[in-house]
Structures are given as C-alpha cells and as structure tokens.
Design an enzyme around this catalytic site. Structure first.
Site, PDB file in Angstrom:
ATOM      1  N   ASP A   1       0.818  -1.210   0.000  1.00 50.72           N
ATOM      2  CA  ASP A   1       0.000   0.000   0.000  1.00 50.72           C
ATOM      3  C   ASP A   1       0.857   1.268   0.000  1.00 50.72           C
ATOM      4  O   ASP A   1       2.077   1.208   0.167  1.00 50.72           O
ATOM      5  CB  ASP A   1      -0.961   0.009   1.212  1.00 50.72           C
ATOM      6  CG  ASP A   1      -0.329  -0.597   2.467  1.00 50.72           C
ATOM      7  OD1 ASP A   1       0.906  -0.526   2.602  1.00 50.72           O
ATOM      8  OD2 ASP A   1      -1.053  -1.146   3.298  1.00 50.72           O
TER       9      ASP A   1
ATOM     10  N   ASN B   1      -7.645  -2.955  14.367  1.00 52.80           N
ATOM     11  CA  ASN B   1      -9.042  -3.197  13.983  1.00 52.80           C
ATOM     12  C   ASN B   1      -9.179  -4.375  13.011  1.00 52.80           C
ATOM     13  O   ASN B   1     -10.224  -4.566  12.411  1.00 52.80           O
ATOM     14  CB  ASN B   1      -9.650  -1.931  13.360  1.00 52.80           C
ATOM     15  CG  ASN B   1      -8.973  -1.532  12.056  1.00 52.80           C
ATOM     16  OD1 ASN B   1      -8.076  -2.224  11.570  1.00 52.80           O
ATOM     17  ND2 ASN B   1      -9.400  -0.430  11.480  1.00 52.80           N
TER      18      ASN B   1
ATOM     19  N   HIS C   1      -7.479  -4.889  10.144  1.00 49.31           N
ATOM     20  CA  HIS C   1      -7.183  -4.668   8.725  1.00 49.31           C
ATOM     21  C   HIS C   1      -5.878  -5.361   8.317  1.00 49.31           C
ATOM     22  O   HIS C   1      -4.980  -5.552   9.132  1.00 49.31           O
ATOM     23  CB  HIS C   1      -7.156  -3.170   8.364  1.00 49.31           C
ATOM     24  CG  HIS C   1      -5.963  -2.408   8.831  1.00 49.31           C
ATOM     25  ND1 HIS C   1      -6.028  -1.104   9.255  1.00 49.31           N
ATOM     26  CD2 HIS C   1      -4.644  -2.721   8.939  1.00 49.31           C
ATOM     27  CE1 HIS C   1      -4.839  -0.665   9.580  1.00 49.31           C
ATOM     28  NE2 HIS C   1      -3.969  -1.640   9.405  1.00 49.31           N
TER      29      HIS C   1
ATOM     30  N   GLU D   1      -9.781  -1.840   5.364  1.00 51.80           N
ATOM     31  CA  GLU D   1     -10.408  -1.592   6.654  1.00 51.80           C
ATOM     32  C   GLU D   1     -11.668  -2.455   6.784  1.00 51.80           C
ATOM     33  O   GLU D   1     -12.175  -2.969   5.784  1.00 51.80           O
ATOM     34  CB  GLU D   1     -10.780  -0.106   6.758  1.00 51.80           C
ATOM     35  CG  GLU D   1      -9.602   0.860   6.617  1.00 51.80           C
ATOM     36  CD  GLU D   1      -8.677   0.880   7.843  1.00 51.80           C
ATOM     37  OE1 GLU D   1      -8.632  -0.117   8.603  1.00 51.80           O
ATOM     38  OE2 GLU D   1      -7.983   1.905   8.035  1.00 51.80           O
TER      39      GLU D   1
HETATM   40  C1  F6R Z   1       1.407  -1.640   6.175  1.00 54.95           C
HETATM   41  C2  F6R Z   1       0.087  -2.271   6.226  1.00 54.95           C
HETATM   42  C3  F6R Z   1      -0.703  -2.310   7.492  1.00 54.95           C
HETATM   43  C4  F6R Z   1       0.121  -2.647   8.736  1.00 54.95           C
HETATM   44  C5  F6R Z   1      -0.783  -2.650   9.969  1.00 54.95           C
HETATM   45  C6  F6R Z   1       0.008  -2.929  11.230  1.00 54.95           C
HETATM   46  O1  F6R Z   1       1.945  -1.767   4.875  1.00 54.95           O
HETATM   47  O2  F6R Z   1      -0.367  -2.699   5.231  1.00 54.95           O
HETATM   48  O3  F6R Z   1      -1.726  -3.274   7.354  1.00 54.95           O
HETATM   49  O4  F6R Z   1       0.733  -3.903   8.567  1.00 54.95           O
HETATM   50  O5  F6R Z   1      -1.408  -1.414  10.084  1.00 54.95           O
HETATM   51  O6  F6R Z   1       0.883  -1.863  11.467  1.00 54.95           O
HETATM   52  P1  F6R Z   1       2.058  -1.978  12.516  1.00 54.95           P
HETATM   53  O7  F6R Z   1       2.929  -3.094  12.072  1.00 54.95           O
HETATM   54  O8  F6R Z   1       2.755  -0.666  12.464  1.00 54.95           O
HETATM   55  O9  F6R Z   1       1.406  -2.258  13.827  1.00 54.95           O
END
Ligand code: F6R
Length: 258
Positions: free
Chosen positions: A65, A134, A136, A141
């Site tokens: 992303d 959450n 995702h 989301e």
């Molecule tokens: C990042 C992504 C997100 C993160 C998720 C967890 O490329 O796609 O899904 O993997 O938000 O974030 P962290 O690892 O910072 O807790």
C-alpha cells in the site's frame, strides 16, 4: 493455518526470516508490508545479507500500500519507508521494488495499473503482512470486500490514530491510501502474518478464531491454502486454542519443516 507462538519479538523475527530466506534463495517475488511489525524481520534479513551472503539480486518486490498525496521523498511515504528500513540495505534491484503511485492525479488509474503489474509479474510468492488493531490487512479496513482488488480507500479513524505515532500529529496522517485488495492479497502463494504485543491480541484472536468476515479483513487468511501466523506471547494471549497450536508446532511432520 499454521499458528506459531514464540516467546519474544526477536524470536518472531528470526522465524519469519528463516521462512523468507528460503524464498529469497529461490529468487522469489516478495510482497512487503510497512509499519512496525516486520521491521525486526527486515533487520535480520539485512544481517543475513551482510554476514551470510543472502542475496536478493534475483528477487523483486511489491508493497501492499501507499498513502495518497504524500510525496515519495516524505520519510513516511511507504516508498521511502521500505527503502530506509530494508531494501536499500540489500542487493535487490531498486527499480524492481514497486509500490502504488499515491502521487498520481488519477489514483483510480494508478490502482488499476498496480494491480495489473502484479499479475504481469506472475504474482507474489510470499506476502508479509501485519495486522491493524481493527483487524485490517494492507489498508483493507473493516467492511472491505473480501474479493477487492487494488483501489483507493479512506483510512478508519482508528488507523489514523494508530499511525499518528509515525507523524508529528494525527492531522498530518493522510486520510486516503492506495491498497492491494483482499482478493489481490489472497492470490499470493504464501501469506506470512506477523503480530507482536498485547495491543494486537484482539485482532489476532478475531482473525484466527473468529468468523471469516469483512468485519475482520485479516480473517481471509482462514480461506488461504498456505497461511502462517507468527505471534509473540502477548499477541497470542487471547487465543483459546493455544495448547493445540503449540502441540502442532512441536509435532510437525518432517515435510512441513522449512
Ligand atoms: C502496512 C500495512 C498495514 C500494517 C498494519 C500494522 O503496509 O499494510 O496493514 O501492517 O497497520 O501496522 P504496525 O505493524 O505498524 O502495527
């Protein structure tokens, strides 16, 4: 799913690096996540590159992303983040580290082009994933279509709050992103999800033991033929079937060992 519980974050990273190294040696297409979850794993892969000669020269990579309207040179753009934290420290060709173009004036077209480029490259062999508090994955989301493809999404207020730690304030976190869809992610050959810390315990419980549901996008791992979830003890703390996961981990048949 394989649920592998390790006592510490460092052991989570070592195990993830063990699995990923096998793909790297085969010149695989790697699916890379940003955020904090894979950073220790990236450090361990960099160490193996420097000290053990692990070469990424035959690999290519696709990011999950990118923020919309954040210049590439901004340190929190995922274009910059992945280079700073990982790819510029190994020998993967930089032009083969691809990410959605969040700066495009036509984000829908950029999303379609990105989806196409993954297909044209023959798909992702192993996809690293983190999970949001959450539930995702990528920036799909809750309520995301289970068969979605790369597209523009609005971040959930919880995600904006969670990601504010990377910026000076929550106001600076972009509201929109381009993200691979759940259908895109599901096409990867192997999904490798990493989660550490108590803050992820509810999300891990929901994605491993809850129903497959758009309310917890990470639950699509339950549909996947090859999904591995590596968690530390705090992230595993709410799992009900922990005893069984440990048992299967210890009693793996020989052919399942990497
Ligand atoms: C990042 C992504 C997100 C993160 C998720 C967890 O490329 O796609 O899904 O993997 O938000 O974030 P962290 O690892 O910072 O807790």
């Amino acid at each position: 799913m394989e649920i592998l519980i390790r006592p510490t974050t460092a052991q989570v990273a070592t195990l993830a690096a063990d699995i990923l190294s096998e793909y790297v040696k085969r010149g695989a297409t790697l699916g890379l996540a940003t955020g904090s979850s894979p950073v220790e794993t990236y450090k361990e892969l960099i160490r193996r590159h420097r000290e053990e000669g692990l070469s990424f020269a035959q690999c290519r990579a696709f990011l999950l992303d990118e923020y919309v309207d954040l210049p590439r040179e901004h340190p929190q753009s995922y274009y910059s983040f992945i280079r700073n934290e990982f790819t510029s420290h190994v020998d993967i060709p930089d032009n083969l580290v691809c990410s959605p173009d969040g700066t495009s004036h036509k984000p829908w077209e950029a999303a379609e082009a990105y989806e196409r480029s993954i297909v044209e490259a023959g798909g992702v062999d192993v996809q690293i994933l983190g999970v949001g508090t959450n539930g995702h994955i990528g920036f799909n989301e809750p309520s995301s279509s289970l068969s979605s493809v790369t597209r523009i999404k609005t971040l959930h207020p919880q995600t904006v709050k969670d990601n504010a730690r990377f910026f000076d304030s929550a106001e600076e976190v972009p509201q929109h992103v381009l993200t691979q869809g759940l259908g895109t992610i599901a096409r990867a050959g192997h999904l490798l999800l990493l989660a550490t810390g108590e803050g992820k315990a509810n999300a891990v419980k929901a994605l491993v033991e809850g129903p497959v549901s758009a309310s917890c996008p990470g639950s699509i791992l339950q549909w996947h033929r090859h999904a591995t979830v590596i968690v530390d003890e705090p992230a595993a703390s709410k799992l009900e079937n922990k005893v069984y996961y440990r048992y299967t981990d210890e009693h793996k048949p020989e052919w399942q060992l990497h």
